[in-house]
Design an enzyme around this catalytic site. Structure first.
Site, PDB file in Angstrom:
ATOM      1  N   CYS A   1      69.479  27.429  52.800  1.00 15.87           N
ATOM      2  CA  CYS A   1      68.880  26.996  54.061  1.00 15.87           C
ATOM      3  C   CYS A   1      69.435  27.895  55.162  1.00 15.87           C
ATOM      4  O   CYS A   1      70.525  28.448  55.013  1.00 15.87           O
ATOM      5  CB  CYS A   1      69.191  25.535  54.350  1.00 15.87           C
TER       6      CYS A   1
ATOM      7  N   GLY B   1      69.703  28.721  59.535  1.00 13.94           N
ATOM      8  CA  GLY B   1      69.596  28.205  60.891  1.00 13.94           C
ATOM      9  C   GLY B   1      68.264  28.518  61.546  1.00 13.94           C
ATOM     10  O   GLY B   1      67.618  29.492  61.225  1.00 13.94           O
TER      11      GLY B   1
END
Lengths: 718, 404
Positions: free
Chosen positions: B389, B391
């Site tokens: 994942c 930001g």
């Protein structure tokens, strides 16, 4: 005649005196800007003039804003480029020329300096302010939906640092002379008689004509720019706070923060252009116009009692009687005492009277503790309130406000007792929020002297009062009731008696719409969050739990009984019936309503989806918002067409101040104008098709839309 | 253009030092940390100083020392020939994997033969957000995009999915025990490059962050890390994007979130011919890679769209993947991914992850790739999907296939 008088002293110091013609306060108009510009040019070119002092001939230094002008200008604003060049830039450019003209300027701030006035002072090289008790300085533009447009967002942070400046500007805080000096916004405080001399003295002995930010190696105190973690962290946190508080409904706060953040990262000239661009964008957004029109112009009309029958002499009551010392009665007693009236507060018996005295005393003590009221004034006000159980004490009262239980029989009993003791000229008002004034008037001795005065809770804080006249209420009674409200420094709106008056009728439509959404299987969290994003302070379901559900339930059920067969219950009534009658979920005080309240804290009611399962039809935020806003606007249109309320401006004051209709819309009628009547009608028809006839626009509204009529006509060009 | 396969020939990673002044790698400048990995890859594979066509390194906070294209400076510091250029990239947390993907792309396009790709991050020396990017410092950007810190996103994911504090802690416990087992069984041996000082003395040979003694109770006693932040306004902002949520439950702690650490990693990627010419044996082929965007407010839900995209690129389905490696940024990220794609816990992060070992931002993507490749070799399994994942709502994914 000039708004600015220029006088050159023998000592070579020019004295510039501001005196805006035909206005009670000085204004930073474009015309004033041109005169100032000419003076600056003259002073710069004259070798014999050493510098200048700017002061004012009025009580204020410069505290006025041309609100009417800006509201009117909104209708004639051109393109963004035109607004930037002709509205946003000129005065700012004049001030920049002043501070770079090569001659020193001292501001002798003899009175209030707000908005453009403070910005003018900030452009001067020296600021000395008079030590007067009521003098205030600040940039409150954000409170009326604008941002400072003449350098406030650029000079203030360069003077006192970004954090301190942003906090002041976002709040629109007003400071005293001492606070301004402590904050570094002014250089000195002087006695009013010494003010001019102090300013002149500075010109002659120090006279620095270069601002700190125009000197080499200048750095914004405390840092600026995006490499500074303390500052960039502050930008993030502040933007987050704005987002969390305003739900993106107001253009001004983020525009202000952006102007400061970007403007302080570059030199002053570029910073001023950045500010002017943001000012332009905010001015072109209807939110600023709506806020200004509603909170300034329309409210002022109500405050100065525009609807007061003219022929009646001014009413100057000395004493008021309040019947019922509950929440509302105690509040009415307090605000009356605060206004200098003697108050007789009647309760059921001596013990209750004593209890209410104690409660009011501690209420005053809290205000003193909070610093919102001086101790001496609290003591004086408290001394004016006399709790009693004896109706005979009311004999001298000029007016009586009844604030007892919402029941015709209970109120009738009170009126009967009052008939025996009230003095001849006195008028009688009821604080009822929903009982028909006409019906109550049948139970009083003198119906022509009877009127509704619907206060809002908490009385000390809520400015609105709905003044409800029945067909029998005389003009004199109306005029005197308005005079009383004005004495209390509250804002009255005049409403003709009808079910729900104006505010209750409008808010109830919204509450029932929201309750109906629960019946559609939508989660209370979604409904309440949608309302807050639309601009309501509290979600409708949380609000209902707070007010308790059974009040509304029973009031509605009673209306249904009275209406007889063929009564259409409001949308959502079935859900209320389920919660109150079947499940006994009456609200927070009972431990459960639309939410559960273990230990009094609101938590989701997990059993709800079993009763009203999700329909699977997705509900978007814009759709929920439109339903909530439109149902109120449509109800308001009906009320206006029925003659319940007299004009859109007054209705909108009631909507925003009384029921918290989102301020950025300017009110229910302002919303229709802002959306555009044609678009509003089209959207309402869509909602009607999808959700029901309650969204159907009236024929009157459709006709207005077709004719291109606005509720607030285009302002005449100034 | 020819259809060229990109192979993984080798990979190395430093142990991860604690991301604090007391961490074992705190005194090692990031250039030196990266240079050690580059040198070791060269030495272990018998490469000439000019063998490599490019060095691509991911760094998430390229401010100060790791700024100014550390890939080039580290290559020169490692003794690579001046003919070897360098490129520093940044896609935040997946940068190490994006570096690998970029390298693979150049090889597959026939435009490069051999590239070192990886990443380096000295979080103890250069704190996150030191580079002052607009993401968190431009107020209007923060406002317009309803941005909130990643911890808020993690707690929001847990709230949306109903993951309890216990569930998050249970996952964290598994990360710790799996990492401990992997270390104890020597599963990382081939990958680890102990970091040495200038005299060649070992500064760190083993990940510093893991706490093998972790228990359910010790995790349960930790305070939630993001409550204050949430109450300061970020919760209210996030709920404007997720209005169906009543209240965000703050259950992530230091114990069930990734650790802040220092580390560097490198992966040697090349085509078939270079391997033959230099006598290198390819260990895996890179089947496909992809990056995708997702909601920037919740920030952490990129792996699912990235996974769907990379599977489509590879012409594969989830059933074709033997092992998954998803960065343990926060426990809820993995639990959510497992739930959405119905992946059993025994197929994902089988040797622990960043909760136990730490997340050296720019390097992690390359480390995860190496970890799962080693596990494919150890277990005899064939295919793996690596994803992280990222930001501001992104995800990157890569599929590799072990070569027999």
């Amino acid at each position: 005649m000039a708004d600015l008088i220029v006088a050159i002293g023998d000592d070579g110091v020019a004295i510039l005196t501001i005196d805006t013609q035909n206005r009670p306060m000085n204004l930073a108009t474009l015309a004033f800007g041109r005169e100032l510009d000419a003076a600056v040019a003259r002073i710069a070119a004259d070798a014999g003039i050493k510098g200048a002092v700017i002061t004012s001939a009025k009580a204020d230094f410069m505290a006025g804003g041309d609100i009417h002008g800006m509201v009117a200008a909104f209708d004639s604003l051109g393109s963004a480029a035109e607004v930037y060049e002709t509205v946003a830039r000129p005065f700012s450019a004049v001030l920049r020329r002043l501070e770079t003209s090569g001659k020193p300027y001292a501001a002798a701030i003899n009175g209030a300096a707000l908005g453009g006035g403070l910005e003018l002072a900030l452009a001067c090289h020296y600021r000395v302010v008079a030590d007067l008790p009521k003098l205030i300085l600040g940039c409150p533009e954000v409170t009326i939906g604008l941002i400072p447009g003449a350098g406030g967002t650029q000079r203030l942070p360069r003077l006192i640092g970004i954090k301190a400046a942003v906090e002041l500007l976002l709040e629109g805080r007003r400071l005293s002379p001492a606070q301004a000096k402590a904050a570094g916004i002014v250089d000195a405080v002087a006695a009013p008689d010494d003010l001019l001399a102090a300013a002149r003295d500075w010109v002659l002995t120090r006279g620095d004509a270069v601002q700190p930010w125009d000197r080499k190696h200048f750095a914004v105190p405390g840092g600026a720019g995006f490499f500074n973690p303390g500052i960039s962290g502050f930008f993030n946190a502040t933007a987050t706070g704005i987002s969390a508080k305003t739900y993106h409904n107001l253009p001004a706060p983020i525009a202000l923060l952006h102007a400061v953040a970007q403007g302080t990262a570059v030199p002053m000239e570029a910073g001023l252009r950045i500010e002017a661009r943001q000012f332009t964008k905010v001015l072109l957004d209807p939110a600023a116009r709506n806020i200004m029109r509603n909170s300034f112009i329309s409210k002022a009309e109500c405050d100065k009692l525009a609807g007061r029958p003219k022929a009646i002499a001014a009413f100057q009551p000395k004493s008021v009687g309040v019947i019922g010392a509950g929440l509302m009665g105690a509040g009415i007693a307090q605000v009356s005492a605060d206004a200098g009236l003697d108050v007789v507060l009647i309760d059921l018996g001596p013990e209750q009277a004593l209890a209410s005295q104690q409660r009011i005393a501690s209420a005053y003590a809290k205000r003193v503790e909070r610093g919102t009221l001086a101790a001496e004034r609290a003591d004086a006000a408290l001394a004016r309130i006399k709790p009693s159980a004896d109706y005979a004490e009311l004999a001298a009262c000029d007016l009586i406000v009844e604030a007892v239980f919402e029941d015709v029989a209970v109120k009738s009993a009170v009126y009967a007792r009052l008939a025996e003791v009230m003095k001849d000229g006195a008028l009688l008002a009821s604080n009822t929020s929903a009982l028909p004034i006409t019906q109550l008037a049948e139970r009083v001795a003198r119906p022509e002297r009877f009127i509704g005065l619907h206060f809002f809770s908490p009385v000390e804080r809520m400015p609105l009062v709905e003044v409800i006249r029945s067909k029998s209420t005389s003009d004199a009674t109306l005029a005197q009731a308005l005079d009383y409200i004005k004495l209390l420094r509250k804002t009255p709106i005049i409403v003709n008696d009808s079910p729900g008056f104006f505010t209750s009728r409008v808010i109830t439509a919204y509450l029932f719409e929201s309750i109906g959404m629960v019946g559609e299987g939508l989660a209370p969290a979604l409904i309440d969050n949608a309302a807050r994003q639309a601009g309501f302070a509290l979600g409708p379901l949380a609000l209902m739990d707070e007010l308790t559900l059974d009040l509304t339930y029973h009031a509605t059920a009673k209306r249904g009984e009275a209406a007889g067969p063929g009564w259409t219950p409001p949308y959502g009534f079935g859900v209320l019936d389920m919660l109150v009658r079947e499940l006994g979920r009456k609200g927070r005080r009972h431990g459960a309503g639309f939410y559960d309240y273990p230990d009094g804290k609101r938590t989701p009611w997990t059993g709800l989806p079993e009763i009203y399962p999700a329909s699977g039809r997705p509900a978007t935020l814009p759709e929920l918002r439109d339903r909530m806003l439109y149902i109120q606007a449509l109800e308001a249109v009906r009320a206006l067409e029925e003659g319940v309320i007299g004009n859109p401006g007054e209705a909108d004051v009631g909507a925003v101040l009384g029921i918290g209709f989102p301020a950025h819309t300017g009110g229910v009628f302002s919303l229709i104008d802002t959306v555009g009547a044609e678009r509003f009608v089209a959207r309402a028809e869509q909602l009607a098709a999808r959700f029901g006839e309650r969204f159907r626009p009236t024929a009157g509204l459709r006709a207005r839309a077709a004719a291109g009529l606005r509720y607030y006509p285009m302002a005449a060009a100034r | 253009m020819r259809d060229v396969t990109a192979f993984i020939y080798d990979h190395l990673r430093t142990p991860r030092g604690k991301g604090r002044e007391t961490g074992a790698l705190h005194e090692v400048p990031p250039v030196a940390l990266a240079a050690q990995v580059l040198s070791a890859l060269q030495a272990r594979n018998g490469l000439a100083a000019d063998a490599v066509d490019d060095v691509i390194l991911g760094v998430v906070t390229p401010a100060g020392e790791p700024g100014c294209n550390i890939a080039r400076t580290a290559a020169l510091a490692a003794g690579y020939d001046r003919s070897v250029p360098g490129l520093q990239i940044n896609r935040f947390c997946s940068s190490g994997l994006d570096a690998v993907n970029l390298a693979a792309a150049q090889v597959m396009a026939g435009q490069a033969e051999l590239i070192v790709a990886g990443g380096v991050e000295s979080m103890s020396r250069v704190p996150m957000s030191s580079d002052g990017g607009a993401w968190y410092s431009d107020p209007r950007l923060v406002y317009q995009n309803f941005l909130a810190p990643q911890g808020i996103g993690a707690d929001l994911i847990a709230t949306l999915k109903g993951f309890s504090r216990e569930a998050l802690d249970e996952y964290a416990l598994a990360s710790q025990s799996r990492a401990a087992r992997a270390w104890d069984e020597g599963r990382f041996e081939r990958a680890i490059l102990p970091v040495t000082d200038e005299l060649g003395l070992v500064l760190l040979a083993r990940d510093e962050h893991p706490r093998p003694e972790t228990t359910r109770q010790s995790l349960a006693g930790l305070k939630p890390a993001f409550t204050q932040m949430g109450e300061a306004g970020y919760d209210a902002v996030a709920l404007q994007r997720y209005p169906e949520v009543f209240k965000i439950s703050h259950d992530h702690t230091a114990g069930n979130s990734s650790g802040i650490v220092d580390g560097a990693a490198g992966v040697l990627i090349g085509n078939a011919e270079i391997g033959q010419r230099l006598g290198l044996r390819p260990r895996a082929r890179i089947r496909a890679f992809a990056s995708a965007g997702s909601d920037p407010t919740i920030q952490l839900t990129g792996p699912v769209p990235a996974t769907r995209k990379v599977l489509k690129n590879a012409g594969m389905t989830l059933a074709d993947i033997d092992l998954f490696e998803l960065n343990e940024a926060f426990a809820s990220v993995v639990l959510w991914y497992m739930d959405e794609l119905r992946i059993a816990h025994d197929r994902i992060n089988v040797n622990g992850g960043a909760i136990a070992m730490g997340h050296p931002l720019g390097a992690t993507g390359a480390m995860l790739l190496g970890t799962v490749l080693d596990e494919l070799e150890r277990s005899g399994k064939a295919t793996a999907l690596v994803t992280l994942c990222v930001g501001l709502g992104m995800g990157t994914a890569t599929i590799i296939e072990r070569l027999g």
